[in-house]
Design a protein around this motif. Structure first.
Motif, PDB file in Angstrom:
ATOM      1  N   ILE A  20       0.708  -1.336   0.108  1.00 46.46           N
ATOM      2  CA  ILE A  20      -0.023   0.096   0.043  1.00 46.46           C
ATOM      3  C   ILE A  20       0.901   1.332  -0.126  1.00 46.46           C
ATOM      4  O   ILE A  20       0.355   2.467   0.234  1.00 46.46           O
ATOM      5  CB  ILE A  20      -1.056   0.077   1.041  1.00 46.46           C
ATOM      6  CG1 ILE A  20      -0.325  -0.017   2.435  1.00 46.46           C
ATOM      7  CG2 ILE A  20      -2.069  -1.219   0.993  1.00 46.46           C
ATOM      8  CD1 ILE A  20      -1.334   0.184   3.730  1.00 46.46           C
ATOM      9  N   ILE A  21       2.292   1.153  -0.173  1.00 47.70           N
ATOM     10  CA  ILE A  21       3.062   2.396  -0.036  1.00 47.70           C
ATOM     11  C   ILE A  21       3.571   2.627  -1.430  1.00 47.70           C
ATOM     12  O   ILE A  21       4.229   1.481  -2.076  1.00 47.70           O
ATOM     13  CB  ILE A  21       4.110   2.163   0.759  1.00 47.70           C
ATOM     14  CG1 ILE A  21       3.643   1.886   2.138  1.00 47.70           C
ATOM     15  CG2 ILE A  21       5.211   3.041   0.703  1.00 47.70           C
ATOM     16  CD1 ILE A  21       4.875   1.241   3.410  1.00 47.70           C
ATOM     17  N   PRO A  22       3.425   3.810  -1.917  1.00 45.51           N
ATOM     18  CA  PRO A  22       3.862   4.162  -3.381  1.00 45.51           C
ATOM     19  C   PRO A  22       5.418   3.675  -3.533  1.00 45.51           C
ATOM     20  O   PRO A  22       6.212   3.835  -2.327  1.00 45.51           O
ATOM     21  CB  PRO A  22       3.812   5.527  -3.425  1.00 45.51           C
ATOM     22  CG  PRO A  22       2.570   5.726  -2.667  1.00 45.51           C
ATOM     23  CD  PRO A  22       2.837   4.977  -1.257  1.00 45.51           C
ATOM     24  N   GLU A  23       5.669   3.173  -4.727  1.00 45.40           N
ATOM     25  CA  GLU A  23       7.122   2.790  -4.884  1.00 45.40           C
ATOM     26  C   GLU A  23       8.278   3.716  -4.399  1.00 45.40           C
ATOM     27  O   GLU A  23       9.160   3.331  -3.880  1.00 45.40           O
ATOM     28  CB  GLU A  23       7.334   2.172  -6.276  1.00 45.40           C
ATOM     29  CG  GLU A  23       8.561   1.297  -6.511  1.00 45.40           C
ATOM     30  CD  GLU A  23       8.892   0.818  -7.703  1.00 45.40           C
ATOM     31  OE1 GLU A  23       9.961   0.349  -8.145  1.00 45.40           O
ATOM     32  OE2 GLU A  23       7.835   0.449  -8.290  1.00 45.40           O
ATOM     33  N   ARG A  24       7.846   4.999  -4.856  1.00 46.99           N
ATOM     34  CA  ARG A  24       8.851   5.981  -4.388  1.00 46.99           C
ATOM     35  C   ARG A  24       9.115   6.341  -3.095  1.00 46.99           C
ATOM     36  O   ARG A  24      10.024   6.934  -2.632  1.00 46.99           O
ATOM     37  CB  ARG A  24       8.381   7.283  -5.174  1.00 46.99           C
ATOM     38  CG  ARG A  24       7.320   8.103  -4.689  1.00 46.99           C
ATOM     39  CD  ARG A  24       6.813   9.200  -5.504  1.00 46.99           C
ATOM     40  NE  ARG A  24       5.924  10.032  -4.690  1.00 46.99           N
ATOM     41  CZ  ARG A  24       4.705   9.636  -4.755  1.00 46.99           C
ATOM     42  NH1 ARG A  24       4.054   8.499  -5.301  1.00 46.99           N
ATOM     43  NH2 ARG A  24       3.847  10.667  -4.164  1.00 46.99           N
TER      44      ARG A  24
END
Length: 147
Positions: free
Chosen positions: A53-57
């Motif tokens: 659920i965490i954006p890759e960046r």
């Protein structure tokens, strides 16, 4: 008079997402609110890293902070309401607001972290549109008064 509360039922019926992860950043609890918010069933999410659920960046920064929190047993956020980007199962970007708390075992050791999460995507987009409109109006007023 004291009423008995079924904590498991409470966790599942709350509208907000409740997510628990262990010291290794692995999801151990995923309530129905989390399923509705992020699109993953509990069967899909439990056993996976929070990275889903965490954006890759933002993953490296999150994982570094998470590891430090587990190592020290302290979170710098306390009961602060955190507002960050998140990722839905279908790939769309989200804006979430959440609080975190550390969970401890009988010996005081950190056994995990719980987050209570609310989807703020619509509110974030509305705020962004209002700020843009305000900036446009201020520019018009400035242009009118300067001329």
């Amino acid at each position: 008079m004291s009423a008995s509360v079924d904590v498991n039922q409470l966790v599942q019926v709350v509208g907000d997402a409740i997510v628990v992860a262990d010291p290794q950043n692995i999801i151990t609890l995923w309530n129905s609110g989390a399923q509705a918010m992020f699109g993953y069933s509990a069967a899909e999410a439990v056993g996976q890293p929070l990275d889903i659920i965490i954006p890759e960046r933002l993953r490296a920064r999150h994982n570094e902070g998470y590891a430090k929190t587990m190592e020290t047993g302290q979170t710098k956020y306390g009961s602060d309401l955190l507002k960050v980007p998140a990722a839905h199962k279908d790939g769309r970007n989200m804006s979430i607001a959440f609080t975190v708390a550390l969970l401890h075992g009988d010996g005081g050791e950190v056994t995990g972290i719980v987050a209570v999460i609310r989807d703020e995507t619509a509110r974030f987009q509305e705020d962004r549109q209002l700020r843009k409109r305000l900036a446009e109006l201020e520019a018009k007023v400035a242009a009118t008064t300067a001329g």
